[in-house]
Design a protein around this motif. Sequence first.
Motif, short mmCIF file in Angstrom:
data_model
loop_
_atom_site.label_atom_id
_atom_site.label_comp_id
_atom_site.label_asym_id
_atom_site.label_seq_id
_atom_site.Cartn_x
_atom_site.Cartn_y
_atom_site.Cartn_z
N ILE A 24 58.96 47.31 12.64
CA ILE A 24 59.80 46.80 13.72
C ILE A 24 59.62 45.29 13.86
CG2 ILE A 24 60.08 46.78 16.24
CD1 ILE A 24 59.62 49.81 16.18
N LEU B 188 60.86 55.04 8.31
CA LEU B 188 59.91 55.79 9.12
C LEU B 188 58.91 56.53 8.26
CD1 LEU B 188 62.37 57.43 11.68
CD2 LEU B 188 61.23 55.20 11.84
N ARG C 89 63.04 56.75 17.29
CA ARG C 89 62.10 57.86 17.36
C ARG C 89 61.96 58.42 18.77
NH1 ARG C 89 57.40 54.74 14.19
NH2 ARG C 89 58.28 53.12 15.55
N ASP D 87 57.28 61.01 11.16
CA ASP D 87 58.32 60.58 12.10
C ASP D 87 59.70 61.03 11.64
OD1 ASP D 87 56.62 59.30 13.92
OD2 ASP D 87 56.60 57.46 12.73
N SER E 93 66.40 50.03 21.32
CA SER E 93 65.59 51.25 21.39
C SER E 93 65.05 51.60 20.01
CB SER E 93 66.42 52.41 21.93
OG SER E 93 65.65 53.59 22.04
N ASP E 94 63.90 52.23 20.00
CA ASP E 94 63.32 52.83 18.81
C ASP E 94 63.95 54.21 18.65
OD1 ASP E 94 61.63 54.21 16.97
OD2 ASP E 94 59.91 53.01 17.57
N ASP F 35 69.10 49.63 17.91
CA ASP F 35 68.25 48.87 17.00
C ASP F 35 67.08 48.30 17.79
OD1 ASP F 35 69.06 47.74 13.94
OD2 ASP F 35 67.45 46.65 14.95
N THR F 36 66.03 47.91 17.08
CA THR F 36 64.86 47.32 17.73
C THR F 36 64.78 45.81 17.56
OG1 THR F 36 63.51 47.74 15.76
CG2 THR F 36 63.47 49.43 17.50
#
Length: 202
Positions: free
Chosen positions: A9, A116, A96, A120, A93-94, A72-73
């Motif tokens: 990230i 990932l 996951r 995950d 946002s993540d 997206d992060t």
Amino acid sequence: MTDAADIIIEIYRRHGLAWESGRGRSLFEKVWLDRFQALLPCGGAVLDLGCGGADPLARYFIERGFVVTGVDTSPPLLGLARERFPEHRWLPSDMRGLFLAERFNGILAWNSFFHLRCEDQRRMFEVFRQHAAPGAALMFTSGPAHGEAIGNLQGEPLFHASLDGDEYRALLDAHGFNVVAHVGEDPECNGHTVWLARARLG
């Protein structure tokens, strides 16, 4: 390799704009995007996981009348998406931990899901299920076989991982998806390994 997975990230936050400038706009994915689109209702809702700057993939769907929600992060990349397409929704946002309490006609995780860790990735299939409307299309890219690999972005290690094909098929089936098409290292798509599935109606 585990350490590289921990910083994926941060790498895209630091170098997202460099990645964006090197991405190019040639839509080599078009044959798969067309297959994905064929499973969507006109004007349907598409969830783009790892949307980046929204060009060219999200642009493809927006220009065809679909409503896109991008996740997206990377703040710099989300900023580009908002500048380009302010009428659509771009969420920091993540993937996951995503829970939007809504369902989409299409879910896309192109060249994002494979960053990932394997554990995950397994958990992501529940995220896919929670956000899929009945009959929804799901498309993601993976590696060609089980394992981990390290790429490079601006001199930093870029983590990738993959399950094997049998496990992806089992996870899709267990979470209510049928495989529509799958090609490993597709020569017509720059060697990408692509999965296209559809949520069962029942």
